[in-house]
Motif scaffolding. Structure first.
Motif, PDB file in Angstrom:
ATOM      1  N   GLY A 129       0.893  -1.228   0.062  1.00 19.25           N
ATOM      2  CA  GLY A 129       0.006   0.014   0.088  1.00 19.25           C
ATOM      3  C   GLY A 129       1.030   1.294  -0.152  1.00 19.25           C
ATOM      4  N   LEU A 130       2.199   1.084   0.220  1.00 21.77           N
ATOM      5  CA  LEU A 130       3.031   2.335   0.154  1.00 21.77           C
ATOM      6  C   LEU A 130       3.134   2.846  -1.309  1.00 21.77           C
ATOM      7  CD1 LEU A 130       3.560   1.128   2.869  1.00 21.77           C
ATOM      8  CD2 LEU A 130       5.807   1.858   2.758  1.00 21.77           C
TER       9      LEU A 130
ATOM     10  N   THR B  14       9.657  -1.543  -5.609  1.00 23.18           N
ATOM     11  CA  THR B  14      10.589  -0.712  -4.578  1.00 23.18           C
ATOM     12  C   THR B  14       9.634   0.414  -4.016  1.00 23.18           C
ATOM     13  OG1 THR B  14      12.709  -1.129  -5.789  1.00 23.18           O
ATOM     14  CG2 THR B  14      12.477   0.502  -3.973  1.00 23.18           C
ATOM     15  N   VAL B  15       9.563   0.319  -2.422  1.00 23.44           N
ATOM     16  CA  VAL B  15       8.706   1.269  -1.798  1.00 23.44           C
ATOM     17  C   VAL B  15       9.711   2.093  -1.047  1.00 23.44           C
ATOM     18  CG1 VAL B  15       6.716   0.135  -1.977  1.00 23.44           C
ATOM     19  CG2 VAL B  15       8.097  -0.464  -0.158  1.00 23.44           C
TER      20      VAL B  15
ATOM     21  N   GLY C 162       0.060  -2.091   9.019  1.00 24.17           N
ATOM     22  CA  GLY C 162       0.482  -3.652   8.868  1.00 24.17           C
ATOM     23  C   GLY C 162       1.866  -3.877   8.236  1.00 24.17           C
ATOM     24  N   PHE C 163       2.102  -3.281   7.085  1.00 27.84           N
ATOM     25  CA  PHE C 163       3.489  -3.204   6.544  1.00 27.84           C
ATOM     26  C   PHE C 163       4.510  -2.893   7.408  1.00 27.84           C
ATOM     27  CE2 PHE C 163       7.038  -1.723   3.817  1.00 27.84           C
ATOM     28  CZ  PHE C 163       7.151  -3.076   3.250  1.00 27.84           C
TER      29      PHE C 163
ATOM     30  N   HIS D 144      15.623   3.208   3.858  1.00 30.43           N
ATOM     31  CA  HIS D 144      15.212   4.228   2.939  1.00 30.43           C
ATOM     32  C   HIS D 144      14.346   3.441   2.066  1.00 30.43           C
ATOM     33  CE1 HIS D 144      16.196   7.889   0.536  1.00 30.43           C
ATOM     34  NE2 HIS D 144      15.348   7.301  -0.231  1.00 30.43           N
ATOM     35  N   TRP D 145      14.557   2.192   1.616  1.00 30.89           N
ATOM     36  CA  TRP D 145      13.935   1.279   0.619  1.00 30.89           C
ATOM     37  C   TRP D 145      13.525   0.109   1.096  1.00 30.89           C
ATOM     38  CZ3 TRP D 145      17.524   2.079  -4.375  1.00 30.89           C
ATOM     39  CH2 TRP D 145      17.251   3.343  -4.716  1.00 30.89           C
ATOM     40  N   TRP D 146      12.393  -0.405   0.663  1.00 31.53           N
ATOM     41  CA  TRP D 146      12.066  -2.033   0.853  1.00 31.53           C
ATOM     42  C   TRP D 146      11.682  -2.546  -0.347  1.00 31.53           C
ATOM     43  CZ3 TRP D 146       8.856   1.599   4.153  1.00 31.53           C
ATOM     44  CH2 TRP D 146       9.448   1.631   5.422  1.00 31.53           C
ATOM     45  N   TYR D 147      11.592  -3.981  -0.250  1.00 30.87           N
ATOM     46  CA  TYR D 147      10.837  -4.554  -1.435  1.00 30.87           C
ATOM     47  C   TYR D 147       9.446  -4.753  -0.723  1.00 30.87           C
ATOM     48  CZ  TYR D 147      15.429  -5.961  -3.544  1.00 30.87           C
ATOM     49  OH  TYR D 147      16.588  -5.782  -3.763  1.00 30.87           O
ATOM     50  N   GLY D 148       8.272  -4.063  -1.643  1.00 28.78           N
ATOM     51  CA  GLY D 148       6.982  -4.026  -1.205  1.00 28.78           C
ATOM     52  C   GLY D 148       6.338  -5.378  -0.841  1.00 28.78           C
TER      53      GLY D 148
END
Length: 456
Positions: free
Chosen positions: A63-64, A82-83, A118-119, A132-136
């Motif tokens: 959802g990001l 990538t979020v 939740g994420f 800074h970044w995650w794998y969504g």
């Protein structure tokens, strides 16, 4: 010029900045919109279309906000999952705007924020701070650079700024909304700002679980990071003493300086020593929630500083000393964004002005330069430029008439401030929410700030 975080961003951007297909949302009527709309209708249309980046364009699992989104096929996009924590924090605030403006319903907004929270509760974090970044799809950290694979306290602070606004928005709602607000409150209170002192009276930008403090980025002002120090001082669970702000951010008063351009004066020492105030995002990111109106401390008057930085940016483009095509009173705005060659911190000086206009600069400056921002928005939408720079998520990130360069690309960190600051100009919504937080009021008092909000 060293802009905080810019060199790190540019290093990975050139290698992974690719394009992808549009989202499945059907928004064609808003995309195409008629020309020569009344000002209020155009304002709403631009805000609504830009908001869609965080609604239709969001990464579906988390959802990001996606870090970036390209709508052409020139480069195959391989990082749509990538979020980004900071850009998504701006997106949290944009969702509140969407509810208030009727772009989405209150329940729709709450449900999306429940997915986001939740994420955030399960995703990789380090001493309460997010990367800074995650794998969504997984919530696993995506390294921003070889040594930046852990916590990013600045981007975390942008997210927390948004979460506090949302907490305040839902705190007195129904039971589902109160529960959501409580979960947001827990995320905020889990951020260990005191850990990021690294034993000193300054805050460090990064920490890695396997590389420790190798990035070694102590954050000094003036730049986009004021909000981080305000949050650190305000934290009821992991707060830092006032001397961290005064000795770290303000460098024992060295933050005070004096410069001017076009009759507009600045009172801060801008990091990297740009001669005329640096890229305009420095007047936006910390002030999406932190209300600069009447905000002062012993180092500066932030209402005057933000307004004059925007006016200098405008005046430089009007003067157009480098004689770029298209610059003028209805076509201005220099900030960090995509550039003809990768990514750059465009700013009003001879070395940093590359002939690239970034619409977010003027749109996000509506509270400071309403007439100048409206003139630019009307020109971009009503002129022949519209067909080159307007798309499904509003105006594209950047363009250059000089270089005949009009990429249909978007960045979360530029879309979000436009939605939020346009709303702050219109109603002050996000300023009201953030400044109503009792911890923020106490933190600002602790640091020696004065503001009209502190008497309320």
């Amino acid at each position: 010029m060293k802009v905080a975080g810019l060199l790190l961003f540019a290093a990975v951007l050139i290698g992974s900045c690719n394009s992808g297909e549009p989202s499945s949302g059907n928004n064609e009527e808003v995309v195409s919109g008629p020309p020569n709309l009344p000002d209020t209708a155009l304002f709403r249309l631009v805000q609504q279309q830009t908001f869609q980046y965080f609604w239709d364009g969001a990464e579906p699992v988390s959802g990001l906000a996606r870090e970036r989104f390209h709508t052409d096929d020139k480069y195959p996009q391989n990082d749509k999952s990538t979020v980004t924590s900071g850009g998504a924090g701006f997106g949290v605030m944009a969702l509140l705007v969407g509810i208030e403006r009727g772009f989405i319903t209150r329940d729709q907004g709450r449900e999306r924020l429940e997915k986001i929270v939740g994420f955030l509760e399960k995703a990789d974090k380090f001493h309460g701070a997010w990367p800074h970044w995650w794998y969504g799809e997984t919530g696993k950290v995506r390294p921003f650079s070889p040594n930046d694979n852990g916590a990013d306290l600045v981007e975390t602070s942008f997210m927390v700024q948004g979460l506090l606004c949302a907490r305040q928005y839902f705190a007195e709602g129904n039971e589902a909304e109160k529960l959501l607000a409580a979960r947001m409150d827990a995320l905020w209170k889990a951020v260990e700002f005191d850990w990021f002192r690294n034993g000193k009276n300054v805050l460090y930008w990064h920490w890695s679980p396997d590389l420790g403090w190798k990035m070694n980025f102590a954050v000094h002002g003036y730049n986009e990071c004021l909000i981080m120090y305000v949050l650190a001082a305000s934290s009821p669970t992991h707060g830092v003493p006032a001397e961290v702000y005064h000795q770290g951010w303000a460098e024992n008063g060295k933050i005070k300086d004096s410069s001017s351009y076009g009759g507009y004066k600045l009172g801060m020492h801008y990091q990297g020593n740009p001669p005329h105030g640096g890229p305009l995002f420095w007047a936006h990111y910390s002030y999406l929630g932190l209300d600069p109106r009447g905000l002062k401390d012993k180092y500066g008057n932030y209402e005057e500083e933000t307004r004059n930085q925007a006016l200098i940016n405008y005046q430089w483009c009007v003067d157009n000393p480098k004689k770029y095509k298209g610059y003028g009173p209805n076509n201005w705005g220099l900030t960090a964004s995509y550039s003809v060659d990768g990514y750059a911190a465009h700013a009003p000086d001879s070395s940093s002005d590359l002939g690239v206009i970034s619409p977010t600069a003027a749109l996000s400056s509506f509270p400071y330069t309403p007439e100048q921002s409206m003139a630019a928005m009307k020109h971009w939408y009503n002129s022949e430029l519209k067909g080159k720079i307007w798309g499904q998520y509003g105006f594209y990130d950047a363009f250059s008439e000089t270089a005949n360069w009009f990429p249909p690309h978007y960045l979360a960190i530029d879309q979000g401030p436009a939605v939020v600051m346009m709303e702050n100009h219109r109603t002050g919504l996000l300023w009201k929410l953030f400044m109503s937080s009792p911890e923020i009021k106490e933190g600002l008092k602790k640091l020696g700030f004065s503001s009209p909000w502190l008497g309320k």
